[in-house]
Motif scaffolding. Structure first.
Motif, PDB file in Angstrom:
ATOM      1  N   TYR A  29     -41.653   2.103  75.903  1.00 37.71           N
ATOM      2  CA  TYR A  29     -41.987   1.881  77.306  1.00 37.71           C
ATOM      3  C   TYR A  29     -43.469   1.565  77.464  1.00 37.71           C
ATOM      4  O   TYR A  29     -44.323   2.204  76.867  1.00 37.71           O
ATOM      5  CB  TYR A  29     -41.631   3.131  78.114  1.00 37.71           C
ATOM      6  CG  TYR A  29     -42.090   3.073  79.537  1.00 37.71           C
ATOM      7  CD1 TYR A  29     -41.381   2.340  80.472  1.00 37.71           C
ATOM      8  CD2 TYR A  29     -43.238   3.730  79.942  1.00 37.71           C
ATOM      9  CE1 TYR A  29     -41.803   2.269  81.787  1.00 37.71           C
ATOM     10  CE2 TYR A  29     -43.659   3.666  81.253  1.00 37.71           C
ATOM     11  CZ  TYR A  29     -42.946   2.938  82.173  1.00 37.71           C
ATOM     12  OH  TYR A  29     -43.371   2.865  83.464  1.00 37.71           O
ATOM     13  N   ALA A  50     -46.061   0.970  80.775  1.00 40.21           N
ATOM     14  CA  ALA A  50     -46.179   0.989  82.230  1.00 40.21           C
ATOM     15  C   ALA A  50     -46.904  -0.256  82.725  1.00 40.21           C
ATOM     16  O   ALA A  50     -47.842  -0.739  82.100  1.00 40.21           O
ATOM     17  CB  ALA A  50     -46.929   2.235  82.676  1.00 40.21           C
ATOM     18  N   GLU A  53     -50.343   2.507  87.111  1.00 40.53           N
ATOM     19  CA  GLU A  53     -50.310   3.970  87.143  1.00 40.53           C
ATOM     20  C   GLU A  53     -49.089   4.494  87.894  1.00 40.53           C
ATOM     21  O   GLU A  53     -48.450   5.464  87.460  1.00 40.53           O
ATOM     22  CB  GLU A  53     -51.584   4.511  87.794  1.00 40.53           C
ATOM     23  CG  GLU A  53     -51.682   6.019  87.715  1.00 40.53           C
ATOM     24  CD  GLU A  53     -52.996   6.573  88.217  1.00 40.53           C
ATOM     25  OE1 GLU A  53     -53.080   7.801  88.311  1.00 40.53           O
ATOM     26  OE2 GLU A  53     -53.919   5.790  88.502  1.00 40.53           O
ATOM     27  N   ASP A  54     -48.739   3.870  89.011  1.00 39.94           N
ATOM     28  CA  ASP A  54     -47.559   4.310  89.761  1.00 39.94           C
ATOM     29  C   ASP A  54     -46.296   4.192  88.917  1.00 39.94           C
ATOM     30  O   ASP A  54     -45.436   5.076  88.941  1.00 39.94           O
ATOM     31  CB  ASP A  54     -47.394   3.500  91.050  1.00 39.94           C
ATOM     32  CG  ASP A  54     -48.418   3.872  92.098  1.00 39.94           C
ATOM     33  OD1 ASP A  54     -48.944   5.007  92.048  1.00 39.94           O
ATOM     34  OD2 ASP A  54     -48.698   3.032  92.974  1.00 39.94           O
ATOM     35  N   ASP A  55     -46.182   3.110  88.174  1.00 45.53           N
ATOM     36  CA  ASP A  55     -45.031   2.903  87.304  1.00 45.53           C
ATOM     37  C   ASP A  55     -44.971   3.992  86.236  1.00 45.53           C
ATOM     38  O   ASP A  55     -43.902   4.518  85.929  1.00 45.53           O
ATOM     39  CB  ASP A  55     -45.102   1.515  86.670  1.00 45.53           C
ATOM     40  CG  ASP A  55     -43.847   1.164  85.899  1.00 45.53           C
ATOM     41  OD1 ASP A  55     -42.742   1.438  86.403  1.00 45.53           O
ATOM     42  OD2 ASP A  55     -43.978   0.597  84.802  1.00 45.53           O
ATOM     43  N   TRP A  96     -46.138   7.083  86.487  1.00 44.34           N
ATOM     44  CA  TRP A  96     -45.718   8.332  87.115  1.00 44.34           C
ATOM     45  C   TRP A  96     -44.233   8.309  87.421  1.00 44.34           C
ATOM     46  O   TRP A  96     -43.546   9.323  87.281  1.00 44.34           O
ATOM     47  CB  TRP A  96     -46.526   8.595  88.391  1.00 44.34           C
ATOM     48  CG  TRP A  96     -47.867   9.180  88.098  1.00 44.34           C
ATOM     49  CD1 TRP A  96     -49.073   8.550  88.200  1.00 44.34           C
ATOM     50  CD2 TRP A  96     -48.156  10.494  87.630  1.00 44.34           C
ATOM     51  NE1 TRP A  96     -50.086   9.399  87.826  1.00 44.34           N
ATOM     52  CE2 TRP A  96     -49.550  10.594  87.476  1.00 44.34           C
ATOM     53  CE3 TRP A  96     -47.368  11.590  87.326  1.00 44.34           C
ATOM     54  CZ2 TRP A  96     -50.166  11.766  87.036  1.00 44.34           C
ATOM     55  CZ3 TRP A  96     -47.988  12.755  86.884  1.00 44.34           C
ATOM     56  CH2 TRP A  96     -49.373  12.828  86.751  1.00 44.34           C
ATOM     57  N   ASP A  97     -43.720   7.165  87.842  1.00 39.32           N
ATOM     58  CA  ASP A  97     -42.278   7.058  88.099  1.00 39.32           C
ATOM     59  C   ASP A  97     -41.494   7.316  86.819  1.00 39.32           C
ATOM     60  O   ASP A  97     -40.500   8.044  86.821  1.00 39.32           O
ATOM     61  CB  ASP A  97     -41.918   5.674  88.649  1.00 39.32           C
ATOM     62  CG  ASP A  97     -42.415   5.470  90.072  1.00 39.32           C
ATOM     63  OD1 ASP A  97     -42.756   6.466  90.746  1.00 39.32           O
ATOM     64  OD2 ASP A  97     -42.451   4.308  90.510  1.00 39.32           O
ATOM     65  N   TYR A  98     -41.952   6.747  85.711  1.00 42.78           N
ATOM     66  CA  TYR A  98     -41.287   6.945  84.419  1.00 42.78           C
ATOM     67  C   TYR A  98     -41.373   8.416  84.007  1.00 42.78           C
ATOM     68  O   TYR A  98     -40.390   9.003  83.565  1.00 42.78           O
ATOM     69  CB  TYR A  98     -41.922   6.055  83.354  1.00 42.78           C
ATOM     70  CG  TYR A  98     -41.315   6.237  81.984  1.00 42.78           C
ATOM     71  CD1 TYR A  98     -40.074   5.704  81.688  1.00 42.78           C
ATOM     72  CD2 TYR A  98     -41.976   6.948  80.993  1.00 42.78           C
ATOM     73  CE1 TYR A  98     -39.495   5.864  80.434  1.00 42.78           C
ATOM     74  CE2 TYR A  98     -41.415   7.123  79.740  1.00 42.78           C
ATOM     75  CZ  TYR A  98     -40.172   6.571  79.469  1.00 42.78           C
ATOM     76  OH  TYR A  98     -39.618   6.744  78.232  1.00 42.78           O
ATOM     77  N   GLY A 121     -41.524  10.970  85.812  1.00 39.11           N
ATOM     78  CA  GLY A 121     -40.631  11.759  86.638  1.00 39.11           C
ATOM     79  C   GLY A 121     -39.197  11.764  86.147  1.00 39.11           C
ATOM     80  O   GLY A 121     -38.399  12.622  86.522  1.00 39.11           O
ATOM     81  N   GLU A 122     -38.855  10.815  85.282  1.00 40.51           N
ATOM     82  CA  GLU A 122     -37.498  10.747  84.734  1.00 40.51           C
ATOM     83  C   GLU A 122     -37.334  11.595  83.471  1.00 40.51           C
ATOM     84  O   GLU A 122     -36.226  11.770  82.986  1.00 40.51           O
ATOM     85  CB  GLU A 122     -37.143   9.288  84.410  1.00 40.51           C
ATOM     86  CG  GLU A 122     -37.097   8.399  85.645  1.00 40.51           C
ATOM     87  CD  GLU A 122     -36.880   6.942  85.307  1.00 40.51           C
ATOM     88  OE1 GLU A 122     -36.524   6.637  84.154  1.00 40.51           O
ATOM     89  OE2 GLU A 122     -37.078   6.115  86.201  1.00 40.51           O
ATOM     90  N   HIS A 151     -41.293  17.726  85.829  1.00 41.83           N
ATOM     91  CA  HIS A 151     -41.767  18.314  87.079  1.00 41.83           C
ATOM     92  C   HIS A 151     -42.071  19.794  86.919  1.00 41.83           C
ATOM     93  O   HIS A 151     -43.109  20.280  87.391  1.00 41.83           O
ATOM     94  CB  HIS A 151     -40.752  18.107  88.200  1.00 41.83           C
ATOM     95  CG  HIS A 151     -40.620  16.685  88.616  1.00 41.83           C
ATOM     96  ND1 HIS A 151     -39.417  16.031  88.623  1.00 41.83           N
ATOM     97  CD2 HIS A 151     -41.544  15.783  89.005  1.00 41.83           C
ATOM     98  CE1 HIS A 151     -39.607  14.787  89.018  1.00 41.83           C
ATOM     99  NE2 HIS A 151     -40.885  14.605  89.253  1.00 41.83           N
TER     100      HIS A 151
END
Length: 53
Positions: A14, A16, A19-21, A23-25, A27-28, A33
């Motif tokens: 993977y 990214a 940065e948002d991408d 964090w989304d990854y 989170g999976e 969390h």
């Protein structure tokens, strides 16, 4: 290709987009969390102790 890297203990190729991408990854990832919250609580406790000294 076929070259994988370990990212938080998970083998992945993977990359990214931003940065948002990332964090989304993140989170999976199972348990991400919970670990993030645990570390945040630990840092908050350290900061509170430092303020009270």
């Amino acid at each position: 290709m076929g070259c994988c890297k370990k990212w938080d203990g998970i083998e992945s190729d993977y990359v990214a987009k931003d940065e948002d991408d990332a964090w989304d990854y993140a989170g999976e990832i199972p348990g991400f969390h919970e670990e993030y919250i645990r570390q945040a609580e630990e840092m908050l406790e350290i900061a509170r102790k430092a303020v009270n000294e």
